[in-house]
Write a protein that holds these residues in place. Structure first.
Motif, short mmCIF file in Angstrom:
data_model
loop_
_atom_site.label_atom_id
_atom_site.label_comp_id
_atom_site.label_asym_id
_atom_site.label_seq_id
_atom_site.Cartn_x
_atom_site.Cartn_y
_atom_site.Cartn_z
N GLY A 115 0.34 -1.06 -0.02
CA GLY A 115 -0.19 0.16 -0.57
C GLY A 115 0.89 1.22 -0.05
N MET A 116 2.41 0.79 0.50
CA MET A 116 3.02 2.41 0.28
C MET A 116 4.63 2.17 0.21
SD MET A 116 3.26 5.09 3.28
CE MET A 116 4.48 4.54 4.49
N LYS A 117 4.51 3.40 -1.01
CA LYS A 117 6.01 2.65 -1.57
C LYS A 117 7.07 4.10 -0.77
CE LYS A 117 4.89 2.07 -6.41
NZ LYS A 117 5.06 3.33 -8.27
N PHE A 118 8.22 3.38 -1.09
CA PHE A 118 9.15 4.79 -0.11
C PHE A 118 9.71 6.04 -1.67
CE2 PHE A 118 10.67 0.81 1.45
CZ PHE A 118 10.97 0.92 2.80
N GLU A 119 9.33 6.69 -1.64
CA GLU A 119 8.95 7.98 -2.61
C GLU A 119 10.07 8.28 -2.88
OE1 GLU A 119 6.86 8.63 -4.30
OE2 GLU A 119 4.75 6.92 -3.83
N ASP A 120 10.84 8.69 -1.79
CA ASP A 120 12.33 9.56 -1.09
C ASP A 120 13.27 8.33 -1.52
OD1 ASP A 120 11.70 8.21 1.05
OD2 ASP A 120 13.11 9.71 2.46
N ILE A 121 13.23 7.36 -2.00
CA ILE A 121 14.38 6.55 -2.13
C ILE A 121 14.38 5.75 -3.69
CG2 ILE A 121 15.63 4.07 -1.72
CD1 ILE A 121 14.48 4.76 1.14
N ASP A 122 15.30 5.84 -4.69
CA ASP A 122 16.00 4.57 -5.41
C ASP A 122 14.99 2.97 -5.25
OD1 ASP A 122 16.37 3.04 -7.69
OD2 ASP A 122 17.34 5.29 -9.08
N PRO A 123 13.63 2.86 -6.30
CA PRO A 123 13.56 1.91 -6.28
C PRO A 123 14.44 0.44 -6.18
CG PRO A 123 12.14 2.91 -7.77
CD PRO A 123 13.17 2.93 -7.46
N GLU A 124 15.56 0.64 -6.88
CA GLU A 124 16.45 0.07 -6.82
C GLU A 124 17.97 -0.01 -5.45
OE1 GLU A 124 16.53 -2.79 -8.56
OE2 GLU A 124 14.81 -2.11 -10.15
N ALA A 125 17.65 0.92 -4.76
CA ALA A 125 18.34 0.91 -3.90
C ALA A 125 17.91 0.14 -2.13
CB ALA A 125 18.57 2.84 -3.76
N PHE A 126 18.71 0.24 -1.02
CA PHE A 126 18.42 -0.36 -0.34
C PHE A 126 18.31 0.58 1.25
CE2 PHE A 126 20.87 -2.66 -2.90
CZ PHE A 126 20.06 -4.09 -3.15
N ALA A 127 17.04 0.87 1.79
CA ALA A 127 16.43 1.51 2.43
C ALA A 127 17.34 1.70 4.37
CB ALA A 127 14.64 1.57 2.92
N PRO A 128 18.07 2.52 4.12
CA PRO A 128 18.74 3.01 5.76
C PRO A 128 17.95 2.44 6.53
CG PRO A 128 18.70 4.02 4.11
CD PRO A 128 18.48 3.78 3.72
N LYS A 129 17.93 2.01 8.02
CA LYS A 129 17.23 1.23 8.84
C LYS A 129 16.33 2.03 9.27
CE LYS A 129 20.07 1.29 12.70
NZ LYS A 129 19.32 2.18 14.41
N GLU A 130 16.83 2.98 9.67
CA GLU A 130 16.00 3.89 10.29
C GLU A 130 14.84 4.66 9.21
OE1 GLU A 130 16.16 6.71 13.33
OE2 GLU A 130 17.63 5.42 13.88
N ARG A 131 15.38 4.74 8.06
CA ARG A 131 13.75 5.05 6.84
C ARG A 131 13.08 3.83 7.57
NH1 ARG A 131 10.24 6.11 5.17
NH2 ARG A 131 9.86 7.02 3.20
N ILE A 132 13.38 2.72 7.18
CA ILE A 132 12.46 1.49 7.35
C ILE A 132 11.76 1.79 8.17
CG2 ILE A 132 12.53 -0.65 7.73
CD1 ILE A 132 14.72 -0.86 5.81
N ALA A 133 12.61 2.43 9.51
CA ALA A 133 11.48 2.44 10.97
C ALA A 133 10.14 3.84 10.24
CB ALA A 133 12.18 3.26 12.34
#
Length: 428
Positions: free
Chosen positions: A64-82
Protein backbone atom coordinates in the motif's frame (compact mmCIF):
# COMPACT_ATOMS: atom_id res chain seq x y z
CA UNK A 1 -11.43 1.45 36.63
CA UNK A 2 -13.62 -0.78 34.44
CA UNK A 3 -11.91 -3.35 32.21
CA UNK A 4 -11.65 -2.22 28.59
CA UNK A 5 -13.12 -4.56 26.00
CA UNK A 6 -12.15 -5.11 22.36
CA UNK A 7 -12.43 -7.87 19.82
CA UNK A 8 -8.72 -8.38 19.17
CA UNK A 9 -5.49 -7.37 20.88
CA UNK A 10 -2.38 -7.36 18.67
CA UNK A 11 0.86 -7.64 20.66
CA UNK A 12 3.74 -5.95 18.84
CA UNK A 13 3.97 -2.73 16.84
CA UNK A 14 6.50 -3.71 14.20
CA UNK A 15 5.89 -4.82 10.63
CA UNK A 16 3.75 -7.78 11.72
CA UNK A 17 1.55 -5.78 14.09
CA UNK A 18 0.95 -3.02 11.56
CA UNK A 19 0.13 -5.47 8.78
CA UNK A 20 -2.33 -7.17 11.14
CA UNK A 21 -3.89 -3.82 12.05
CA UNK A 22 -4.39 -2.89 8.41
CA UNK A 23 -6.26 -6.07 7.57
CA UNK A 24 -8.33 -6.06 10.76
CA UNK A 25 -9.30 -2.47 10.03
CA UNK A 26 -10.37 -3.34 6.50
CA UNK A 27 -12.53 -6.14 7.92
CA UNK A 28 -14.12 -3.82 10.45
CA UNK A 29 -12.70 -5.72 13.43
CA UNK A 30 -12.36 -3.62 16.58
CA UNK A 31 -8.79 -3.99 17.80
CA UNK A 32 -5.88 -2.49 19.75
CA UNK A 33 -2.17 -2.77 18.91
CA UNK A 34 0.14 -2.73 21.94
CA UNK A 35 3.86 -1.91 21.57
CA UNK A 36 6.14 -1.73 24.59
CA UNK A 37 8.54 0.75 22.96
CA UNK A 38 8.20 2.81 19.79
CA UNK A 39 6.84 1.61 16.46
CA UNK A 40 9.44 -0.64 14.77
CA UNK A 41 11.79 -0.08 17.72
CA UNK A 42 14.14 -2.94 16.90
CA UNK A 43 15.09 -1.31 13.60
CA UNK A 44 16.29 1.74 15.56
CA UNK A 45 17.91 0.41 18.72
CA UNK A 46 18.85 -3.23 18.07
CA UNK A 47 20.72 -2.98 14.78
CA UNK A 48 24.12 -1.63 13.79
CA UNK A 49 24.49 1.93 12.51
CA UNK A 50 25.16 1.17 8.83
CA UNK A 51 22.44 -1.47 8.38
CA UNK A 52 20.26 -1.21 5.29
CA UNK A 53 17.46 -3.44 4.10
CA UNK A 54 18.52 -6.73 2.54
CA UNK A 55 16.07 -6.21 -0.31
CA UNK A 56 15.63 -3.25 -2.69
CA UNK A 57 13.06 -0.56 -1.92
CA UNK A 58 10.68 -1.76 -4.65
CA UNK A 59 10.47 -5.13 -2.90
CA UNK A 60 10.91 -4.68 0.87
CA UNK A 61 7.74 -2.72 1.60
CA UNK A 62 3.99 -3.12 2.06
CA UNK A 63 1.86 -3.12 -1.11
CA UNK A 64 0.00 0.00 0.00
CA UNK A 65 2.91 2.47 0.17
CA UNK A 66 6.18 3.02 -1.68
CA UNK A 67 9.41 4.61 -0.49
CA UNK A 68 8.88 7.87 -2.38
CA UNK A 69 12.29 9.32 -1.44
CA UNK A 70 14.42 6.27 -2.29
CA UNK A 71 15.39 4.85 -5.67
CA UNK A 72 13.40 1.63 -6.14
CA UNK A 73 16.62 -0.32 -6.75
CA UNK A 74 18.38 1.13 -3.67
CA UNK A 75 18.40 -0.30 -0.14
CA UNK A 76 16.65 1.70 2.56
CA UNK A 77 18.68 2.60 5.70
CA UNK A 78 17.36 1.19 8.96
CA UNK A 79 16.12 4.55 10.30
CA UNK A 80 14.22 5.14 7.07
CA UNK A 81 12.57 1.74 7.40
CA UNK A 82 11.46 2.58 10.94
CA UNK A 83 10.13 5.94 9.73
CA UNK A 84 8.30 4.12 6.92
CA UNK A 85 6.37 2.06 9.47
CA UNK A 86 5.54 5.15 11.54
CA UNK A 87 4.16 6.78 8.38
CA UNK A 88 2.26 3.62 7.52
CA UNK A 89 0.64 3.48 10.95
CA UNK A 90 -0.65 7.02 10.38
CA UNK A 91 -1.86 6.18 6.87
CA UNK A 92 -4.00 3.26 8.06
CA UNK A 93 -4.95 5.05 11.29
CA UNK A 94 -3.73 2.09 13.33
CA UNK A 95 -5.10 2.07 16.92
CA UNK A 96 -1.62 1.59 18.33
CA UNK A 97 -0.55 2.35 21.89
CA UNK A 98 3.19 2.71 22.38
CA UNK A 99 5.03 2.39 25.69
CA UNK A 100 2.60 -0.31 26.83
CA UNK A 101 4.04 -3.69 27.73
CA UNK A 102 1.92 -6.83 27.81
CA UNK A 103 2.67 -8.63 31.06
CA UNK A 104 0.31 -11.60 30.92
CA UNK A 105 -2.36 -13.09 28.70
CA UNK A 106 -4.62 -15.82 30.03
CA UNK A 107 -8.04 -17.19 29.19
CA UNK A 108 -10.86 -16.07 31.43
CA UNK A 109 -12.05 -19.24 33.14
CA UNK A 110 -15.13 -20.70 31.49
CA UNK A 111 -15.20 -17.94 28.85
CA UNK A 112 -14.31 -17.47 25.20
CA UNK A 113 -12.35 -14.32 25.99
CA UNK A 114 -8.87 -13.48 27.28
CA UNK A 115 -7.60 -11.27 30.06
CA UNK A 116 -4.72 -9.11 28.75
CA UNK A 117 -2.76 -7.58 31.61
CA UNK A 118 -0.51 -4.67 30.59
CA UNK A 119 1.78 -2.18 32.26
CA UNK A 120 -1.12 0.30 32.22
CA UNK A 121 -4.41 -1.54 32.54
CA UNK A 122 -6.37 -4.71 31.80
CA UNK A 123 -8.08 -5.47 28.48
CA UNK A 124 -10.75 -8.08 27.81
CA UNK A 125 -10.37 -9.49 24.27
CA UNK A 126 -11.91 -12.24 22.20
CA UNK A 127 -8.69 -12.79 20.21
CA UNK A 128 -4.98 -12.26 20.76
CA UNK A 129 -2.44 -12.03 17.94
CA UNK A 130 1.19 -12.50 18.99
CA UNK A 131 2.91 -10.31 16.39
CA UNK A 132 6.27 -10.07 18.13
CA UNK A 133 8.13 -11.66 15.22
CA UNK A 134 11.15 -13.98 15.25
CA UNK A 135 13.75 -11.63 16.72
CA UNK A 136 12.81 -11.83 20.38
CA UNK A 137 15.58 -13.00 22.69
CA UNK A 138 19.23 -12.83 21.51
CA UNK A 139 20.83 -16.26 21.58
CA UNK A 140 24.45 -16.57 22.70
CA UNK A 141 25.82 -20.11 22.93
CA UNK A 142 27.35 -21.11 26.24
CA UNK A 143 30.86 -21.50 24.82
CA UNK A 144 33.20 -18.76 26.04
CA UNK A 145 32.90 -17.85 29.74
CA UNK A 146 32.24 -14.27 30.73
CA UNK A 147 35.56 -14.13 32.64
CA UNK A 148 37.66 -15.03 29.58
CA UNK A 149 38.92 -11.46 29.32
CA UNK A 150 37.07 -10.71 26.09
CA UNK A 151 34.40 -8.19 25.18
CA UNK A 152 31.44 -10.32 24.11
CA UNK A 153 28.18 -9.09 22.62
CA UNK A 154 25.30 -10.24 20.49
CA UNK A 155 24.90 -8.66 17.06
CA UNK A 156 21.94 -6.69 18.42
CA UNK A 157 24.37 -4.75 20.65
CA UNK A 158 26.95 -4.05 17.94
CA UNK A 159 26.84 -0.55 16.44
CA UNK A 160 30.13 0.22 14.64
CA UNK A 161 33.85 -0.70 14.63
CA UNK A 162 34.74 2.18 16.96
CA UNK A 163 32.62 0.63 19.68
CA UNK A 164 35.04 -2.29 20.06
CA UNK A 165 38.41 -2.30 21.82
CA UNK A 166 41.55 -2.39 19.71
CA UNK A 167 42.52 -5.82 18.47
CA UNK A 168 41.15 -8.59 16.31
CA UNK A 169 37.48 -9.55 16.30
CA UNK A 170 35.87 -12.98 16.07
CA UNK A 171 32.43 -12.90 14.44
CA UNK A 172 30.44 -16.08 15.03
CA UNK A 173 27.72 -16.70 12.43
CA UNK A 174 27.77 -16.16 8.68
CA UNK A 175 24.17 -15.22 7.94
CA UNK A 176 23.25 -11.74 6.81
CA UNK A 177 24.21 -10.12 10.13
CA UNK A 178 27.48 -11.98 10.63
CA UNK A 179 28.63 -11.58 7.03
CA UNK A 180 27.82 -7.86 6.95
CA UNK A 181 29.42 -7.08 10.31
CA UNK A 182 32.57 -9.05 9.45
CA UNK A 183 32.84 -7.23 6.13
CA UNK A 184 32.35 -3.83 7.79
CA UNK A 185 35.05 -4.57 10.36
CA UNK A 186 37.48 -5.74 7.67
CA UNK A 187 36.87 -2.60 5.62
CA UNK A 188 37.60 -0.59 8.77
CA UNK A 189 41.05 -2.20 8.95
CA UNK A 190 40.34 -4.73 11.70
CA UNK A 191 41.76 -8.25 11.75
CA UNK A 192 38.63 -10.38 11.52
CA UNK A 193 37.95 -14.07 12.07
CA UNK A 194 34.60 -15.32 10.76
CA UNK A 195 33.17 -18.57 12.12
CA UNK A 196 30.84 -20.09 9.52
CA UNK A 197 28.01 -22.59 9.58
CA UNK A 198 25.57 -23.98 7.00
CA UNK A 199 24.16 -21.21 4.81
CA UNK A 200 22.52 -20.33 1.52
CA UNK A 201 24.37 -17.77 -0.58
CA UNK A 202 22.18 -16.34 -3.36
CA UNK A 203 23.49 -13.82 -5.89
CA UNK A 204 22.71 -10.22 -5.00
CA UNK A 205 21.72 -9.68 -8.61
CA UNK A 206 22.00 -11.66 -11.83
CA UNK A 207 21.43 -10.69 -15.44
CA UNK A 208 20.17 -7.27 -14.41
CA UNK A 209 17.62 -8.43 -11.85
CA UNK A 210 17.87 -8.51 -8.05
CA UNK A 211 17.76 -11.91 -6.38
CA UNK A 212 14.42 -10.92 -4.76
CA UNK A 213 12.95 -10.80 -8.27
CA UNK A 214 14.49 -14.11 -9.26
CA UNK A 215 13.25 -15.87 -6.15
CA UNK A 216 9.81 -14.44 -6.89
CA UNK A 217 9.50 -15.56 -10.52
CA UNK A 218 11.07 -18.91 -9.70
CA UNK A 219 8.42 -19.48 -7.02
CA UNK A 220 10.94 -19.78 -4.20
CA UNK A 221 9.32 -17.19 -1.95
CA UNK A 222 6.17 -19.30 -2.05
CA UNK A 223 7.89 -22.50 -1.07
CA UNK A 224 5.81 -24.04 1.69
CA UNK A 225 7.02 -24.39 5.23
CA UNK A 226 9.29 -27.38 5.93
CA UNK A 227 8.44 -29.83 8.66
CA UNK A 228 9.13 -28.75 12.26
CA UNK A 229 12.17 -31.05 12.26
CA UNK A 230 13.76 -29.25 9.31
CA UNK A 231 16.67 -27.09 10.42
CA UNK A 232 16.54 -23.47 9.31
CA UNK A 233 19.39 -22.57 6.94
CA UNK A 234 20.47 -18.96 7.20
CA UNK A 235 20.81 -16.75 4.12
CA UNK A 236 23.99 -14.76 3.54
CA UNK A 237 22.82 -11.69 1.63
CA UNK A 238 23.52 -7.97 1.90
CA UNK A 239 22.31 -4.61 0.66
CA UNK A 240 25.41 -2.83 2.03
CA UNK A 241 27.73 -0.84 -0.23
CA UNK A 242 25.01 -0.51 -2.84
CA UNK A 243 24.28 -4.22 -2.75
CA UNK A 244 26.75 -6.94 -3.67
CA UNK A 245 26.86 -10.72 -3.52
CA UNK A 246 28.26 -12.08 -0.27
CA UNK A 247 31.43 -13.85 -1.37
CA UNK A 248 33.45 -15.42 1.43
CA UNK A 249 36.47 -15.91 -0.83
CA UNK A 250 36.48 -12.20 -1.62
CA UNK A 251 36.20 -11.45 2.09
CA UNK A 252 39.20 -13.69 2.72
CA UNK A 253 41.13 -11.74 0.09
CA UNK A 254 40.41 -8.61 2.16
CA UNK A 255 42.01 -10.27 5.16
CA UNK A 256 39.11 -12.08 6.85
CA UNK A 257 40.14 -15.48 8.20
CA UNK A 258 37.40 -18.04 7.66
CA UNK A 259 36.77 -20.69 10.29
CA UNK A 260 34.37 -23.58 10.79
CA UNK A 261 31.61 -23.65 13.37
CA UNK A 262 32.74 -22.54 16.84
CA UNK A 263 32.74 -25.65 19.05
CA UNK A 264 34.48 -24.93 22.32
CA UNK A 265 36.83 -22.96 24.51
CA UNK A 266 39.42 -24.09 27.02
CA UNK A 267 42.08 -22.10 28.82
CA UNK A 268 42.39 -19.37 26.19
CA UNK A 269 42.02 -21.61 23.14
CA UNK A 270 39.02 -21.73 20.82
CA UNK A 271 38.23 -24.86 18.84
CA UNK A 272 36.33 -25.13 15.58
CA UNK A 273 34.57 -27.91 13.70
CA UNK A 274 36.19 -29.34 10.58
CA UNK A 275 33.26 -28.21 8.44
CA UNK A 276 34.48 -24.98 6.83
CA UNK A 277 35.11 -26.48 3.40
CA UNK A 278 31.72 -28.21 3.44
CA UNK A 279 29.90 -25.06 4.55
CA UNK A 280 31.46 -22.95 1.80
CA UNK A 281 30.99 -25.64 -0.85
CA UNK A 282 27.30 -26.01 -0.01
CA UNK A 283 26.89 -22.23 -0.14
CA UNK A 284 28.54 -22.19 -3.57
CA UNK A 285 26.24 -24.99 -4.74
CA UNK A 286 23.21 -23.00 -3.64
CA UNK A 287 24.51 -19.91 -5.45
CA UNK A 288 25.18 -21.77 -8.71
CA UNK A 289 21.83 -23.57 -8.55
CA UNK A 290 19.99 -20.24 -8.47
CA UNK A 291 21.98 -19.06 -11.51
CA UNK A 292 21.14 -22.21 -13.45
CA UNK A 293 17.45 -21.96 -12.60
CA UNK A 294 17.46 -18.29 -13.60
CA UNK A 295 19.08 -19.12 -16.95
CA UNK A 296 16.55 -21.86 -17.64
CA UNK A 297 13.66 -19.56 -16.74
CA UNK A 298 14.96 -16.73 -18.94
CA UNK A 299 15.29 -19.08 -21.89
CA UNK A 300 11.89 -20.69 -21.36
CA UNK A 301 10.16 -17.30 -21.06
CA UNK A 302 12.12 -15.66 -23.87
CA UNK A 303 13.39 -12.88 -21.60
CA UNK A 304 15.78 -10.44 -23.23
CA UNK A 305 18.25 -10.21 -20.36
CA UNK A 306 22.03 -9.82 -20.77
CA UNK A 307 23.91 -13.06 -20.22
CA UNK A 308 26.43 -13.12 -17.37
CA UNK A 309 28.72 -16.15 -17.77
CA UNK A 310 31.37 -14.68 -15.45
CA UNK A 311 28.92 -14.94 -12.54
CA UNK A 312 29.29 -18.74 -12.74
CA UNK A 313 33.02 -18.58 -12.05
CA UNK A 314 34.06 -19.46 -8.50
CA UNK A 315 37.36 -17.90 -7.40
CA UNK A 316 40.35 -19.81 -6.03
CA UNK A 317 40.28 -21.07 -2.47
CA UNK A 318 42.17 -18.87 0.00
CA UNK A 319 44.73 -20.41 2.35
CA UNK A 320 42.30 -20.42 5.29
CA UNK A 321 39.92 -22.56 3.22
CA UNK A 322 42.58 -24.93 1.90
CA UNK A 323 44.02 -25.50 5.36
CA UNK A 324 41.28 -24.75 7.90
CA UNK A 325 42.24 -23.65 11.40
CA UNK A 326 40.78 -26.03 13.98
CA UNK A 327 42.11 -24.32 17.12
CA UNK A 328 43.09 -20.76 17.89
CA UNK A 329 44.98 -19.22 20.79
CA UNK A 330 43.07 -15.98 21.32
CA UNK A 331 46.01 -14.15 22.84
CA UNK A 332 48.37 -15.04 19.99
CA UNK A 333 45.65 -14.17 17.47
CA UNK A 334 45.16 -10.81 19.17
CA UNK A 335 41.42 -11.36 19.57
CA UNK A 336 39.92 -8.94 22.08
CA UNK A 337 36.21 -9.18 21.25
CA UNK A 338 33.59 -11.64 20.00
CA UNK A 339 30.36 -10.73 18.22
CA UNK A 340 27.77 -13.48 18.37
CA UNK A 341 25.63 -13.26 15.23
CA UNK A 342 23.91 -16.44 16.32
CA UNK A 343 20.26 -15.57 15.98
CA UNK A 344 17.43 -15.51 18.47
CA UNK A 345 15.20 -17.68 20.58
CA UNK A 346 11.47 -17.21 21.06
CA UNK A 347 10.07 -15.83 24.28
CA UNK A 348 6.33 -16.18 24.88
CA UNK A 349 6.47 -16.29 28.66
CA UNK A 350 3.68 -13.71 28.80
CA UNK A 351 1.27 -15.90 26.81
CA UNK A 352 -0.19 -18.44 29.24
CA UNK A 353 -2.05 -20.77 26.90
CA UNK A 354 -1.53 -24.38 25.85
CA UNK A 355 -0.12 -24.02 22.34
CA UNK A 356 3.64 -24.54 22.74
CA UNK A 357 5.85 -27.58 22.30
CA UNK A 358 8.48 -28.80 24.76
CA UNK A 359 11.00 -26.28 23.38
CA UNK A 360 8.64 -23.34 23.74
CA UNK A 361 7.90 -23.06 20.03
CA UNK A 362 4.36 -22.17 18.92
CA UNK A 363 2.22 -25.07 17.75
CA UNK A 364 0.23 -23.61 14.87
CA UNK A 365 -1.02 -24.07 11.31
CA UNK A 366 -0.30 -20.97 9.21
CA UNK A 367 -0.45 -18.90 12.39
CA UNK A 368 -3.62 -20.48 13.78
CA UNK A 369 -2.75 -21.97 17.16
CA UNK A 370 -4.36 -24.94 18.85
CA UNK A 371 -5.73 -22.53 21.48
CA UNK A 372 -8.91 -21.03 19.99
CA UNK A 373 -8.60 -17.27 19.67
CA UNK A 374 -4.78 -17.16 19.75
CA UNK A 375 -2.83 -16.44 16.57
CA UNK A 376 0.83 -15.96 15.64
CA UNK A 377 2.27 -13.67 13.00
CA UNK A 378 5.73 -12.89 11.65
CA UNK A 379 7.34 -16.28 12.28
CA UNK A 380 9.91 -17.72 9.83
CA UNK A 381 8.22 -20.15 7.47
CA UNK A 382 4.83 -19.38 9.01
CA UNK A 383 3.17 -20.26 5.73
CA UNK A 384 5.95 -19.86 3.18
CA UNK A 385 9.58 -18.89 2.78
CA UNK A 386 8.71 -15.19 2.59
CA UNK A 387 6.68 -15.11 5.82
CA UNK A 388 9.22 -13.27 7.98
CA UNK A 389 9.90 -10.61 5.34
CA UNK A 390 8.11 -7.25 5.20
CA UNK A 391 5.92 -8.06 2.21
CA UNK A 392 5.43 -11.70 3.26
CA UNK A 393 4.08 -10.85 6.71
CA UNK A 394 1.52 -8.55 5.07
CA UNK A 395 0.00 -11.48 3.16
CA UNK A 396 0.06 -13.76 6.20
CA UNK A 397 -1.74 -11.03 8.18
CA UNK A 398 -4.55 -11.00 5.64
CA UNK A 399 -5.03 -14.75 6.12
CA UNK A 400 -5.14 -14.39 9.92
CA UNK A 401 -7.63 -11.51 9.69
CA UNK A 402 -9.87 -13.65 7.46
CA UNK A 403 -9.75 -16.46 10.03
CA UNK A 404 -10.69 -14.09 12.84
CA UNK A 405 -13.72 -12.88 10.88
CA UNK A 406 -14.73 -16.45 10.02
CA UNK A 407 -14.56 -17.52 13.67
CA UNK A 408 -16.48 -14.43 14.72
CA UNK A 409 -19.30 -15.44 12.36
CA UNK A 410 -19.49 -18.88 13.99
CA UNK A 411 -19.52 -17.30 17.45
CA UNK A 412 -22.21 -14.82 16.43
CA UNK A 413 -24.34 -17.66 15.09
CA UNK A 414 -23.99 -19.54 18.38
CA UNK A 415 -24.98 -16.49 20.43
CA UNK A 416 -28.01 -15.84 18.22
CA UNK A 417 -29.06 -19.50 18.40
CA UNK A 418 -28.83 -19.47 22.20
CA UNK A 419 -30.81 -16.25 22.33
CA UNK A 420 -33.51 -17.67 20.07
CA UNK A 421 -33.69 -20.85 22.16
CA UNK A 422 -34.29 -18.80 25.31
CA UNK A 423 -36.95 -16.59 23.76
CA UNK A 424 -40.45 -17.92 24.50
CA UNK A 425 -42.34 -18.90 21.37
CA UNK A 426 -45.78 -17.33 21.04
CA UNK A 427 -48.39 -19.69 19.62
CA UNK A 428 -50.38 -18.28 16.72
Amino acid sequence: MPTEKTDTVVVGGGQAGLAMSEHLGKQGVDHIVLERHRIAERWRSERWDSLVANGPAWHDRFPGMKFEDIDPEAFAPKERIADYFVEYAKRIDAPIRTGVEVKRVSRIEGDQRFRVETSEDVIDARNVVAATGPFQKPAIPDVVPADAGLVQMHSTAYRNPGQLPEGAVLVVGCGSSGAQIADELARAGRDVYLSTGPHDRPPRAYRGRDFCWWLGVLGKWERTAPSPETEHVTIAVSGANGGETVDFRRMAARGVTLLGRTEGYDNGTLTFADDLQRNVANGDANYLAVLREADAYAERMGLDLPEEPEAHEIGPDPECLRNPILSLDIEKAGITSIIWATGFTLDYGWLEVDTFDERGRPVHERGISREPGVYFLGLPWQSRRGSAFIWGVWHDAKFIADQIVIQRAYSDYHEEAVKDARTPQVAE
